[in-house]
Motif scaffolding. Structure first.
Motif, PDB file in Angstrom:
ATOM      1  N   LEU A 255       1.041  -1.246   0.071  1.00 34.46           N
ATOM      2  CA  LEU A 255      -0.208  -0.111  -0.082  1.00 34.46           C
ATOM      3  C   LEU A 255       0.393   1.217  -0.002  1.00 34.46           C
ATOM      4  N   PHE A 256       2.219   1.252   0.586  1.00 30.12           N
ATOM      5  CA  PHE A 256       2.866   2.453   0.998  1.00 30.12           C
ATOM      6  C   PHE A 256       3.146   2.955  -0.449  1.00 30.12           C
ATOM      7  N   LEU A 257       3.797   1.479  -1.977  1.00 31.55           N
ATOM      8  CA  LEU A 257       4.761   2.163  -3.192  1.00 31.55           C
ATOM      9  C   LEU A 257       3.398   1.976  -3.302  1.00 31.55           C
ATOM     10  N   GLN A 258       1.761   1.703  -3.641  1.00 30.26           N
ATOM     11  CA  GLN A 258       0.622   2.650  -4.168  1.00 30.26           C
ATOM     12  C   GLN A 258       0.841   3.810  -4.172  1.00 30.26           C
ATOM     13  N   LYS A 259       0.685   4.197  -2.513  1.00 32.45           N
ATOM     14  CA  LYS A 259       0.921   6.422  -2.314  1.00 32.45           C
ATOM     15  C   LYS A 259       1.925   7.027  -2.837  1.00 32.45           C
ATOM     16  N   MET A 260       3.185   5.944  -2.260  1.00 30.09           N
ATOM     17  CA  MET A 260       3.882   6.399  -2.894  1.00 30.09           C
ATOM     18  C   MET A 260       3.721   7.081  -4.938  1.00 30.09           C
ATOM     19  N   LEU A 261       3.601   6.134  -4.850  1.00 29.96           N
ATOM     20  CA  LEU A 261       3.588   6.247  -7.255  1.00 29.96           C
ATOM     21  C   LEU A 261       2.234   7.183  -7.270  1.00 29.96           C
ATOM     22  N   ARG A 262       1.162   7.437  -6.429  1.00 27.46           N
ATOM     23  CA  ARG A 262       0.840   8.356  -6.567  1.00 27.46           C
ATOM     24  C   ARG A 262       0.717   9.515  -6.515  1.00 27.46           C
ATOM     25  N   GLU A 263       1.520   9.799  -5.189  1.00 31.94           N
ATOM     26  CA  GLU A 263       1.972  11.178  -5.095  1.00 31.94           C
ATOM     27  C   GLU A 263       3.361  11.715  -6.217  1.00 31.94           C
ATOM     28  N   TRP A 264       4.496  10.804  -6.316  1.00 33.70           N
ATOM     29  CA  TRP A 264       5.177  10.651  -7.250  1.00 33.70           C
ATOM     30  C   TRP A 264       4.542  11.305  -8.289  1.00 33.70           C
ATOM     31  N   SER A 265       3.814  11.067  -9.254  1.00 34.49           N
ATOM     32  CA  SER A 265       2.603  11.051 -10.696  1.00 34.49           C
ATOM     33  C   SER A 265       1.985  12.530 -10.725  1.00 34.49           C
ATOM     34  N   GLY A 266       1.044  12.433  -9.512  1.00 36.10           N
ATOM     35  CA  GLY A 266      -0.338  12.902  -9.614  1.00 36.10           C
ATOM     36  C   GLY A 266      -1.442  12.423  -9.573  1.00 36.10           C
ATOM     37  N   LYS A 267      -1.186  10.800 -10.364  1.00 32.61           N
ATOM     38  CA  LYS A 267      -2.026   9.578 -10.846  1.00 32.61           C
ATOM     39  C   LYS A 267      -2.592   9.344 -10.225  1.00 32.61           C
ATOM     40  N   GLU A 268      -3.639   8.462 -10.635  1.00 36.88           N
ATOM     41  CA  GLU A 268      -3.317   7.193 -10.068  1.00 36.88           C
ATOM     42  C   GLU A 268      -2.689   5.736 -10.729  1.00 36.88           C
ATOM     43  N   THR A 269      -3.178   5.504  -9.608  1.00 38.11           N
ATOM     44  CA  THR A 269      -2.109   3.793  -9.896  1.00 38.11           C
ATOM     45  C   THR A 269      -3.192   2.373 -10.502  1.00 38.11           C
ATOM     46  N   ASN A 270      -4.273   3.107 -11.067  1.00 35.77           N
ATOM     47  CA  ASN A 270      -4.917   1.894 -11.582  1.00 35.77           C
ATOM     48  C   ASN A 270      -4.684   0.142 -10.955  1.00 35.77           C
ATOM     49  N   PHE A 271      -4.064  -0.153  -9.546  1.00 34.73           N
ATOM     50  CA  PHE A 271      -4.076  -0.856  -9.531  1.00 34.73           C
ATOM     51  C   PHE A 271      -4.186  -1.945  -8.987  1.00 34.73           C
ATOM     52  N   GLY A 272      -4.850  -3.171 -10.070  1.00 32.96           N
ATOM     53  CA  GLY A 272      -5.546  -4.085 -10.057  1.00 32.96           C
ATOM     54  C   GLY A 272      -6.340  -3.816 -11.121  1.00 32.96           C
ATOM     55  N   ILE A 273      -6.553  -2.903 -12.282  1.00 30.06           N
ATOM     56  CA  ILE A 273      -6.678  -3.711 -13.638  1.00 30.06           C
ATOM     57  C   ILE A 273      -6.001  -4.608 -14.132  1.00 30.06           C
ATOM     58  N   VAL A 274      -4.781  -4.482 -14.035  1.00 33.33           N
ATOM     59  CA  VAL A 274      -4.170  -6.568 -14.380  1.00 33.33           C
ATOM     60  C   VAL A 274      -3.998  -6.905 -12.685  1.00 33.33           C
ATOM     61  N   ASP A 275      -3.791  -8.345 -13.107  1.00 35.20           N
ATOM     62  CA  ASP A 275      -3.518  -8.899 -12.079  1.00 35.20           C
ATOM     63  C   ASP A 275      -2.208  -8.860 -12.081  1.00 35.20           C
ATOM     64  N   PRO A 276      -1.426  -8.383 -10.796  1.00 35.91           N
ATOM     65  CA  PRO A 276      -0.126  -8.075 -10.785  1.00 35.91           C
ATOM     66  C   PRO A 276       1.008  -9.296 -10.857  1.00 35.91           C
ATOM     67  N   LYS A 277       0.434 -10.351 -10.423  1.00 39.32           N
ATOM     68  CA  LYS A 277       1.407 -12.163 -10.134  1.00 39.32           C
ATOM     69  C   LYS A 277       0.420 -12.469 -11.346  1.00 39.32           C
ATOM     70  N   THR A 278       0.076 -12.140 -12.048  1.00 36.60           N
ATOM     71  CA  THR A 278      -0.493 -12.878 -13.665  1.00 36.60           C
ATOM     72  C   THR A 278      -0.009 -12.695 -14.645  1.00 36.60           C
ATOM     73  N   CYS A 279      -0.290 -11.570 -14.725  1.00 39.46           N
ATOM     74  CA  CYS A 279      -0.696 -10.347 -15.721  1.00 39.46           C
ATOM     75  C   CYS A 279       0.780 -10.553 -16.986  1.00 39.46           C
ATOM     76  N   VAL A 280       1.884 -11.063 -16.558  1.00 43.11           N
ATOM     77  CA  VAL A 280       3.424 -11.658 -17.201  1.00 43.11           C
ATOM     78  C   VAL A 280       3.444 -12.757 -17.852  1.00 43.11           C
ATOM     79  N   SER A 281       2.759 -13.585 -17.209  1.00 42.23           N
ATOM     80  CA  SER A 281       2.090 -14.688 -17.938  1.00 42.23           C
ATOM     81  C   SER A 281       1.082 -15.138 -18.394  1.00 42.23           C
ATOM     82  N   THR A 282       0.374 -14.305 -18.045  1.00 41.40           N
ATOM     83  CA  THR A 282      -1.477 -14.045 -19.063  1.00 41.40           C
ATOM     84  C   THR A 282      -0.694 -12.930 -20.416  1.00 41.40           C
TER      85      THR A 282
END
Length: 473
Positions: A255-282
């Motif tokens: 969660l702290f990385l998601q929050k920091m990336l939002r703060e750095w970018s000023g954008k939503e990180t859209n976490f979960g729009i792809v599964d971070p664990k399976t999207c590469v294999s998909t």
């Protein structure tokens, strides 16, 4: 993986990179038990971190080969993640620019890709940066070192200087607890979690908030931010030019990385729009499907809506559904994570790392350069290939070396043409042409990849393990 040395806390030693793990164990070990006993040979499309250098990619290819797999090609993981994201989606913009933040257990890379939405979709990498020795294990190690220092301040016992099984057991428990702590603080709604260290009859319990965890690991977080900023600067872009951020890799759950990336970018990180664990294999599976069914594009799947939201140098998607409207011939094109250089000498006989291919050069690509030999009557030339951004060979990483025989004696100004060619896998091939004799010389490099296993040694290890009924997965 080397320990992170910028932390104010002391660090415990970690096994050297390559002592276990790495591309060989990631790709080969789990399958060699199954594959060596089978006469069949399957085709495979493995993926690799975008910031893998030449030797890591070559080791990945060898691992698949030793596991009795026919490696068709190696797909960059950010491209695979973007492929999983865009599969079946209708992109309203002509071109969408994606920033992939990929932080796994042992590697970190950031990549800017562009998705072209013409008659045929294409995903093209534009820039990448990262660190193949930065990952979630560094966050765990930093927490372990914090606990070691806190334990010393309270109990005056420094685990760094202890020996024996009790010390090793305590360190092992700390490592597991550090990973557990990270996961607990990444759970939805989490606020605090505790970690306990016991050794020599003494016990220390420490409470962590998300803010405290982020503060202790701040130097690692800043390293991630630095790579993000450098990538955007190198591309001449700002966060406002990015249409979508994809968080990939196991550390993206933090969660702290998601929050920091939002703060750095000023954008939503859209976490979960792809599964971070399976999207590469998909994404890799989608790519394999497209390669195996090149004619399927004539019957594309329906799309779903998506909101726009040099002179003087001498030689020494929806589950079960695949969108077919892709340009499979260009999908998977990546960029070089580092410049590729040739060890040479300048006119003053000073060693020089001569740049042949530049960082972020799209591949496949090729570059040729003619070099005079260093001295009269020279019978061989040494080809040493380097990776790095410095003109000094001492500050570059050696990929491999080879001594090339010259069939005729050469004068001081006779030329040898050296060609560097990078294929669709991002793997370098080198050859030379002796311009005096006209003979082509294929370069077989002794690579410094730490991959000393042979196919036979891997086969023997698999057979030995089978005798003890050892299985993975």
């Amino acid at each position: 993986m080397a320990g992170f040395q910028e932390s104010p806390h002391e660090t415990l030693p970690r096994p050297a990179s390559g002592s276990n793990g790495g591309p060989f164990s990631r790709v080969c070990v789990d399958v060699c038990f199954r594959r060596f006993s089978s006469p069949s040979r399957f085709s495979a499309r493995p993926s690799s971190p975008a910031y893998f250098g030449q030797n890591e990619k070559e080791a990945t290819r060898k691992a698949g080969e030793y596991a009795n797999l026919d490696v068709i090609s190696i797909l960059p993981e950010p491209t695979a993640a973007a492929l999983a994201y865009v599969n079946g989606m209708k992109i309203r913009k002509r071109t969408e620019r994606i920033f992939v933040f990929d932080l796994g257990g042992g590697t970190f890379d950031v990549t800017i890709l562009e998705i072209s939405n013409g008659d045929r979709k294409n995903i093209e990498a534009k820039r990448c940066d990262g660190d193949s020795r930065l990952g979630g294990a560094d966050w765990d190690e930093t927490i372990v070192n914090y606990m070691v220092n806190r334990f010393y301040s309270v109990n005056k016992v420094n685990l760094l200087y202890e020996e024996g099984e009790a010390r090793d057991s305590a360190y092992g428990r700390l490592t597991l607890d550090a990973e557990r702590l990270k996961k607990e603080l990444s759970a939805p709604g989490a606020k605090t979690a505790t970690m306990t260290m016991s050794y020599g009859g003494a016990t220390l319990t420490e409470e962590f908030t998300i803010e405290k965890y982020a503060e202790i690991t701040a130097s690692l977080n800043e390293r991630c931010r630095g790579y993000c900023s450098n990538l955007l600067d190198d591309a001449g872009l700002g966060w406002g030019d990015i249409d979508m951020i994809l968080m990939v890799g196991s550390m993206s759950n933090c969660l702290f990385l998601q929050k920091m990336l939002r703060e750095w970018s000023g954008k939503e990180t859209n976490f979960g729009i792809v599964d971070p664990k399976t999207c590469v294999s998909t994404g890799a599976a989608i790519m394999a499907h497209l390669l195996c069914h090149p004619d399927a594009a004539e019957n594309p799947q329906p799309e779903r809506e998506k909101e726009e939201g040099e002179g003087g140098v001498f030689l020494g998607g929806d589950e079960g559904s695949v969108d077919e409207a892709f340009d499979s011939g260009r999908l998977g094109v990546g960029v070089l994570p580092a410049s590729i250089r040739l060890s040479a000498f300048d006119r003053n006989r000073k060693p020089l790392a001569y740049r042949m291919l530049s960082k972020n050069q799209p591949y496949p690509c090729e570059f040729k350069q003619k070099f005079p030999v260093q001295s009269p009557n020279q019978s061989t030339v040494n080809v040493t290939v380097l990776e790095g951004e410095d003109d000094d060979p001492d500050y570059c990483r050696a990929i491999g070396t080879s001594n090339l025989p010259l069939v005729v004696e050469h004068g001081r100004d006779d030329l040898v043409e050296v060609s560097f060619s990078v294929d669709m896998n991002g793997i370098l091939q080198v050859y030379a042409i002796d311009l005096k004799s006209g003979e082509r010389i294929d370069v077989e490099m002794d690579r410094n990849d730490g991959f000393n296993e042979t196919a036979e040694s891997v086969r023997k290890a698999a057979e030995d393990a089978a005798e003890f009924d050892v299985f993975l997965g």
